[in-house]
Design an enzyme around this catalytic site. Structure first.
Site, short mmCIF file in Angstrom:
data_model
loop_
_atom_site.label_atom_id
_atom_site.label_comp_id
_atom_site.label_asym_id
_atom_site.label_seq_id
_atom_site.Cartn_x
_atom_site.Cartn_y
_atom_site.Cartn_z
N LYS A 247 0.84 -1.05 0.24
CA LYS A 247 0.01 0.09 0.62
C LYS A 247 0.74 1.33 -0.10
O LYS A 247 0.93 1.29 0.96
CB LYS A 247 -0.94 -0.05 0.69
CG LYS A 247 -2.21 0.51 1.50
CD LYS A 247 -1.97 2.54 0.40
CE LYS A 247 -1.09 3.27 2.28
NZ LYS A 247 -1.78 4.47 1.43
N PRO B 190 -6.16 5.36 5.61
CA PRO B 190 -6.70 5.52 7.14
C PRO B 190 -7.41 3.68 6.33
O PRO B 190 -8.27 3.18 7.93
CB PRO B 190 -7.59 6.50 8.03
CG PRO B 190 -6.79 7.50 7.23
CD PRO B 190 -5.87 6.90 5.90
N GLU C 4 9.34 2.21 10.46
CA GLU C 4 11.35 3.52 9.87
C GLU C 4 10.37 4.82 10.25
O GLU C 4 9.12 4.83 9.56
CB GLU C 4 11.75 3.04 9.11
CG GLU C 4 12.82 4.22 8.94
CD GLU C 4 12.78 5.05 8.39
OE1 GLU C 4 12.72 6.11 9.32
OE2 GLU C 4 12.59 5.17 7.04
N CYS D 191 14.01 11.20 5.94
CA CYS D 191 13.56 11.27 7.56
C CYS D 191 15.42 11.78 8.04
O CYS D 191 15.15 12.01 9.43
CB CYS D 191 13.37 9.41 7.64
SG CYS D 191 13.61 8.64 6.97
N GLU E 3 10.10 16.71 13.94
CA GLU E 3 10.56 16.76 12.81
C GLU E 3 10.01 17.80 12.29
O GLU E 3 8.76 17.54 12.19
CB GLU E 3 10.02 14.63 12.33
CG GLU E 3 10.85 14.52 10.87
CD GLU E 3 10.43 13.15 10.45
OE1 GLU E 3 9.38 12.88 11.26
OE2 GLU E 3 12.45 12.53 10.27
P1 NAP Z 1 1.75 8.76 7.75
O1 NAP Z 1 0.17 9.06 6.92
O2 NAP Z 1 2.42 7.85 8.46
O3 NAP Z 1 2.09 8.41 5.78
C1 NAP Z 1 2.97 7.19 5.53
C2 NAP Z 1 2.19 5.66 5.26
O4 NAP Z 1 1.23 5.11 6.33
C3 NAP Z 1 0.80 6.55 3.84
O5 NAP Z 1 1.57 5.26 2.60
C4 NAP Z 1 0.34 6.31 4.70
O6 NAP Z 1 -1.21 6.49 3.44
C5 NAP Z 1 -0.15 5.17 5.19
N1 NAP Z 1 -1.25 5.84 6.38
C6 NAP Z 1 -1.88 6.69 7.18
N2 NAP Z 1 -2.50 6.26 8.34
C7 NAP Z 1 -2.42 4.93 8.19
C8 NAP Z 1 -3.56 4.38 8.75
N3 NAP Z 1 -4.07 4.21 9.92
N4 NAP Z 1 -3.34 2.62 9.19
C9 NAP Z 1 -2.16 2.42 8.02
N5 NAP Z 1 -1.52 3.22 6.89
C10 NAP Z 1 -1.74 4.67 7.75
O7 NAP Z 1 3.31 10.54 6.51
P2 NAP Z 1 2.41 11.50 6.38
O8 NAP Z 1 1.09 12.30 6.52
O9 NAP Z 1 2.59 11.39 4.57
O10 NAP Z 1 3.45 12.50 6.36
C11 NAP Z 1 3.22 12.75 7.74
C12 NAP Z 1 4.65 13.34 8.32
O11 NAP Z 1 5.34 11.87 8.85
C13 NAP Z 1 5.67 13.83 7.52
O12 NAP Z 1 5.71 15.52 7.78
C14 NAP Z 1 7.01 13.53 8.72
O13 NAP Z 1 7.57 13.75 9.88
C15 NAP Z 1 7.37 12.06 9.02
N6 NAP Z 1 7.71 11.25 7.89
C16 NAP Z 1 8.39 10.75 7.43
C17 NAP Z 1 8.72 9.66 7.20
C18 NAP Z 1 9.93 8.81 7.37
O14 NAP Z 1 11.10 8.13 5.88
N7 NAP Z 1 10.04 8.01 8.50
C19 NAP Z 1 8.23 9.66 5.53
C20 NAP Z 1 6.57 9.95 5.34
C21 NAP Z 1 6.64 11.41 6.35
P3 NAP Z 1 -1.60 8.36 3.10
O15 NAP Z 1 -0.56 8.37 2.06
O16 NAP Z 1 -2.69 7.79 3.01
O17 NAP Z 1 -1.50 9.03 4.24
#
Ligand code: NAP
Ligand code: MG
Length: 462
Positions: free
Chosen positions: A170, A204, A245, A279, A369
């Protein structure tokens, strides 16, 4: 942009059960460039069933044959590298040269490393009177973010396939086209039907259904701490394995003996690349008080050079989030020496390369972050103070140490609570384990350590 209107399920593109769609937007000009299905629980269920059905045969496939499929995958990715770079640029917004040099090239290197590791890995070992078998964990749920859209897919799928696991992916809603391209590459590489499946969709909805699915044995997630915590809780309740991660707030420690100009310039480049959406970025620069003013001047000049070079942030929400942090930095008393919260362009989700001086360790911008092109420069009194500051966050993903001589930098790096440290600007190594101490995550990716995450052991006693 070319897009599939289906999900990749059991070896073919098939219509999704869900009628919902995701509109893919180019962050540089805010135009809709494609549409893909937003899969639902029914689609996830079909994909997990396909992965489960394909598991016994793939797990029993000799490692040499799995290695051959990964070598073919590496070759397809290499042959399609220009298309990969263009697709990443279209949906993430990164400048094309960076997409070519990093977003396309790094996953090819990682795929190559797993083609090699799958062929050489000791999947059986002797321990006294026992034979220990390293067997695949089973069906893997891979949930990936948008910031390195292909790298994060390959860093999960390649070792999973090398181990003999089957996968449901996903990908992030913002970058589904890169994921579709990857699915095409897997198909072209001759990976058997059901071994890899792709469900594009919302976190979600599709992401949650996947993490909760009883047919999944391991959830490998990269993304935010908030979602990671949820996924760990769901996996814990079901006694599923989990790999997380979750980002970082890494320190770039410039010791007094270092080549200051080099350390500052490389440090600024590290934060500005990919518009700060990395990250492992060294978002906190730690400088001794005697060299602090000089470092700030150098950093401000270096950041200004990126003004026309960096791409936009991935979406409006991220842009607003980053601007919010910049405003908070100003409000908490940090001194803006480059950039700022104002939009540098009329269209596209751009943020100016931003540098803060006089940042203290307790400020929000020194703790959380930001995920944007924002560098904080902190002042330290002596080495012990530098170490306290470097280790003084909930994160521990990466970092850097600069010193006149390597042993001095290494001695400091040994005391850092973090998973990776670059010594005097060390190069990226696709075989080095990557992952977090503390709240930066659980488990490791890349190389043999990354492969081990997808294996479980069985001991036979003789
Ligand atoms: P995120 O929501 O955690 O997205 C990561 C993945 O998880 C996406 O595929 C996302 O889908 C999915 N996801 C979201 N909610 C979920 C749930 N309830 N159950 C299962 N999977 C779910 O991150 P983001 O909103 O894109 O970014 C927000 C913040 O996260 C950034 O500002 C940054 O601080 C951090 N981030 C960290 C990394 C890293 O490499 N560690 C990468 C990206 C972001 P969707 O795409 O539909 O949301
Ligand atoms: Mg999200």
């Amino acid at each position: 942009m070319k897009a599939h209107d289906g999900i990749y399920l059991d070896g073919a593109w098939r219509p999704a059960a869900s009628r919902d769609v995701i509109e893919v937007v180019d962050p540089a000009d805010e135009r809709v460039i494609a549409q893909v299905p937003a899969g639902g629980a029914e689609d996830v269920d079909a994909a997990v069933r396909a992965a489960r059905a394909a598991l016994p045969a793939w797990a029993a496939t000799p490692p040499a044959e799995r290695a051959a499929r990964l070598a073919a995958l590496r070759d397809v990715l290499a042959a399609r590298k220009d298309e990969i770079a263009e697709t990443v640029t279209a949906e993430l917004g990164s400048p094309l040269a960076f997409s070519q040099a990093v977003h396309a090239a790094v996953p090819i290197a990682v795929a190559a490393s797993y083609a090699d590791l799958a062929a050489r890995h000791p999947f059986e070992e002797q321990v006294g009177n026992s034979t220990v078998l390293h067997e695949p964990v089973g069906v893997v749920a891979a949930i990936t973010p948008w910031n390195y859209p292909l790298h994060q897919i390959v860093a999960k799928v390649a070792p999973a396939l090398a181990a003999g696991c089957t996968v449901v992916l996903k990908p992030a809603e913002d970058t589904p086209l890169t994921a579709q391209l990857f699915a095409e590459a897997v198909h072209e590489a001759g990976v058997p039907a059901g071994v890899f499946n792709l469900v594009t969709g919302l976190g979600p909805v599709a992401g949650q259904a996947l993490a909760e699915h009883p047919g999944v044995d391991l959830v490998s997630f990269t993304g935010s701490t908030a979602v990671g915590r949820r996924i760990a809780a769901v996996a814990g309740a079901a006694i599923k394995k989990v790999a997380l991660e979750l980002g970082g707030k890494s320190a770039n420690v410039i010791l007094p003996s270092a080549d200051l100009a080099r350390a500052v310039n490389v440090g600024v480049a590290n934060v500005m690349s990919n518009s700060g959406q990395t990250c492992s970025a060294w978002t906190r620069m730690l400088v001794h008080r005697d060299r602090y003013d000089e470092a700030v001047t150098l950093a401000a000049a270096a950041a200004a050079k990126y003004a026309d070079r960096i791409g936009p942030l991935v979406n409006a929400a991220q842009r607003d989030r980053v601007r919010g942090y910049i405003e908070k930095g100003v409000a908490e008393g940090a001194r803006l020496v480059a950039g700022g919260p104002e939009s540098p362009r009329e269209r596209g989700w751009f943020v100016a390369p931003t540098v803060f001086a006089d940042v203290t360790p307790d400020m929000t911008i020194a703790q959380e972050e930001i995920f944007g092109p924002v560098l904080s420069i902190l002042r330290y009194e002596d080495e012990e103070d530098a170490l306290r500051i470097a280790n003084g966050t909930v994160y521990g993903l990466a970092g850097a140490v600069w010193a006149g001589e390597e042993p001095e930098a290494v001695a400091f790096a040994r005391r850092m609570d973090t998973g990776q440290v670059d010594i005097n600007g060390g190069r990226f190594n696709p075989l080095a384990p990557f992952g977090g101490y503390k709240q930066s995550g659980v488990g490791r990716e890349l190389g043999a350590h990354g492969l081990a995450e997808y294996l479980q052991t069985k001991s036979l006693q003789f």
